[in-house]
Every structure is written in structure tokens, then in C-alpha cells.
Design a protein around this motif. Structure first.
Motif, short mmCIF file in Angstrom:
data_model
loop_
_atom_site.label_atom_id
_atom_site.label_comp_id
_atom_site.label_asym_id
_atom_site.label_seq_id
_atom_site.Cartn_x
_atom_site.Cartn_y
_atom_site.Cartn_z
N ILE A 111 -16.08 -15.91 -11.03
CA ILE A 111 -16.10 -15.02 -9.98
C ILE A 111 -14.93 -13.90 -10.18
O ILE A 111 -13.88 -14.23 -10.01
N ALA A 117 -20.10 -12.47 -6.95
CA ALA A 117 -20.52 -13.66 -6.12
C ALA A 117 -21.96 -13.07 -5.46
O ALA A 117 -22.72 -14.14 -5.58
N TYR A 120 -24.64 -13.62 -8.21
CA TYR A 120 -24.90 -15.16 -8.37
C TYR A 120 -25.92 -15.75 -7.24
O TYR A 120 -26.60 -16.47 -7.47
N LEU A 136 -19.09 -21.46 -2.01
CA LEU A 136 -19.06 -21.67 -3.39
C LEU A 136 -17.43 -22.27 -3.79
O LEU A 136 -16.50 -21.67 -3.07
N ASN A 142 -11.29 -19.31 -11.11
CA ASN A 142 -12.28 -18.93 -10.24
C ASN A 142 -13.74 -18.98 -10.85
O ASN A 142 -14.69 -18.44 -10.79
N ILE A 144 -17.24 -21.52 -10.90
CA ILE A 144 -17.70 -22.15 -9.62
C ILE A 144 -18.16 -23.50 -10.13
O ILE A 144 -18.43 -23.84 -11.34
N LYS A 147 -21.95 -25.37 -5.37
CA LYS A 147 -22.33 -24.58 -4.33
C LYS A 147 -23.23 -25.37 -3.29
O LYS A 147 -23.72 -26.38 -3.92
N ILE A 178 -15.50 -19.35 -1.90
CA ILE A 178 -16.02 -18.22 -1.28
C ILE A 178 -17.36 -18.48 -0.31
O ILE A 178 -18.06 -19.41 -0.71
N SER A 225 -19.05 -7.20 1.13
CA SER A 225 -17.94 -8.09 1.25
C SER A 225 -16.95 -7.90 2.33
O SER A 225 -16.63 -6.64 2.31
#
Length: 232
Positions: A111, A117, A120, A136, A142, A144, A147, A178, A225
Motif C-alpha cells: 500500500i 488500498a 485492493y 488491513l 506497508n 499487507i 485482512k 488501514i 480517504s
């Protein structure tokens, strides 16, 4: 390309070059329409209509191809001409597609931006009919690690417990997280609850030393976001 045939016209009456299976062999699966792909899965029509016409009615019943992802056997069998055997074939194909997609997303995905994000998460979350709150868990690069759906239902600050999220973060040795949830209405604009939940999770993250990088809201193939909007 969609092959339009009258209901009474059987697939054997369609010129061989225009039949879905032959077109797939000759031109590849990506060249076929949704109708033709469904026709291949269904294999046969009924005494009254061709498999192409039956496939077209299935698409008409579900309105958008994405709705097949959450269709039940009972819903599929509501379509005239779809019995248990054909419903099973469609459900199996849909489930296989889900698993293939999940396998791809389970690979290390990095990410770098809110768009990453959203990219994904959107294939799975954009068509959900209920709100899903997902987290996440990321490593120091960064990427993943994991999840997880934290809960399903309307977002409420009293329901989203930071301890559940950060307990999982510690378990996964996550460096940051996230959070994301969807708006079934299709409009990703944040509500007061969305903002309150975000601030609560930011505070908990600071105490735990696990940063909340962003809270992304997924709408109808669009996203917002909260970090970009200045709420973090």
C-alpha cells in the motif's frame, strides 16, 4: 459481442462460428460477452428457448453481473429455466472466481497510497449490500500481512472496539493498519460516526504504537480517504 437469438432458436441453429464455445476456442475467453460466458456454464437451454436466451434472462434478473457474487441457490432457481443442477453449476463457478480473486489478493500487496488500498478492497466491497468494517494489517514495508472483517452492520463508535483491532494487530506483528468500510448507498461521503470512529482508532493506535494510516470509505466504484480529506 452479444449474440442475439430468438427464444425458439436453439444453439445448434446458430452458425458454428458464432457459438460461444467455438468462439472461446478461436478467440479466447476475454472476447466473449457475459451472456456467452454464462451460456457456456449453463450448457443447455430448455425446450422453449436457447441457452443464449436463458443466459440473457439470468443477466436480466440480476441486473448487474456483480450481483451473482451474492446470489443464493434459491434466488437463481427463481429464474425460469434454472433448476437445481444449473443453479449448482453457476454457484460453483462464482465460488471458484471468488477463491481465485482471494488467492491473488492474499499475495504480498504493498500500500503506497489511499488508491492502492481502495484498489485492493473495491472488487470485494463495492457490491456488498451491508456495511462491512475491514482492517488491513501491514508490516514495516506497508505490505499487507492480513485482512480481517471486524464486524458487519451500521458503523457506530460504540460497536467498533479498538481492542479487537489492535489485539489482532499485535498478534500479526503489524507495524500499522488501514481501516475501511463500505457504504451500500454508493455514496462514500463520511458521516459523523465515520469521523468519530476514525479519531478513536487514531488515539488507540498512538497508545499502542501501531499507526492508523488511513480510513477508506468504499462507495459505488469510488472511494474517499479520510486522511486525504484532512480528518486525520
Amino acid at each position: 459481442m452479444t449474440v442475439n437469438t430468438p427464444p425458439s432458436l436453439m444453439i445448434r441453429d446458430v452458425h458454428i462460428a458464432d457459438r460461444p464455445r467455438e468462439r472461446l476456442i478461436r478467440q479466447g475467453a476475454e472476447s466473449l460477452s457475459n451472456q456467452e460466458l454464462l451460456a457456456i456454464l449453463l450448457r443447455t437451454g430448455t425446450k422453449q428457448e436457447s441457452v443464449l436466451h436463458l443466459a440473457n434472462r439470468v443477466l436480466g434478473f440480476f441486473e448487474q453481473i456483480q450481483e451473482l457474487k451474492n446470489a443464493t441457490m434459491e434466488e437463481m432457481m427463481t429464474v425460469k429455466g434454472i433448476g437445481q443442477a444449473k443453479a449448482v453449476q453457476l454457484l460453483a463457478a462464482v465460488e471458484l472466481g471468488k477463491r481465485l480473486s482471494q488467492q491473488k489478493t492474499n499475495e504480498k500487496f504493498t500500500i503506497r497510497s489511499p488508491k492502492d488500498a481502495a484498489t485492493y478492497l473495491m472488487p470485494e466491497m463495492a457490491s456488498l449490500t451491508q456495511e462491512h468494517f475491514v482492517t488491513l494489517f501491514l508490516n514495516v514495508k506497508n505490505q499487507i500481512l492480513h485482512k480481517q472483517t471486524i464486524f458487519i452492520g451500521s458503523l457506530n463508535a460504540s460497536i467498533v472496539h479498538p481492542r479487537e483491532i489492535f489485539r489482532e494487530a499485535v498478534k500479526r506483528s503489524a507495524a500499522s493498519i488501514i481501516c475501511a468500510h463500505n457504504h451500500p448507498s454508493g455514496n462514500p461521503s463520511p458521516s459523523t460516526e465515520d469521523i468519530d470512529v476514525t479519531k478513536r482508532l487514531m488515539e488507540a493506535g498512538r497508545l499502542m504504537g501501531i499507526e492508523l494510516l488511513d480510513h477508506v470509505i468504499i462507495g459505488d466504484h469510488q472511494f474517499i480517504s479520510l486522511k486525504e480529506k484532512g480528518y486525520m
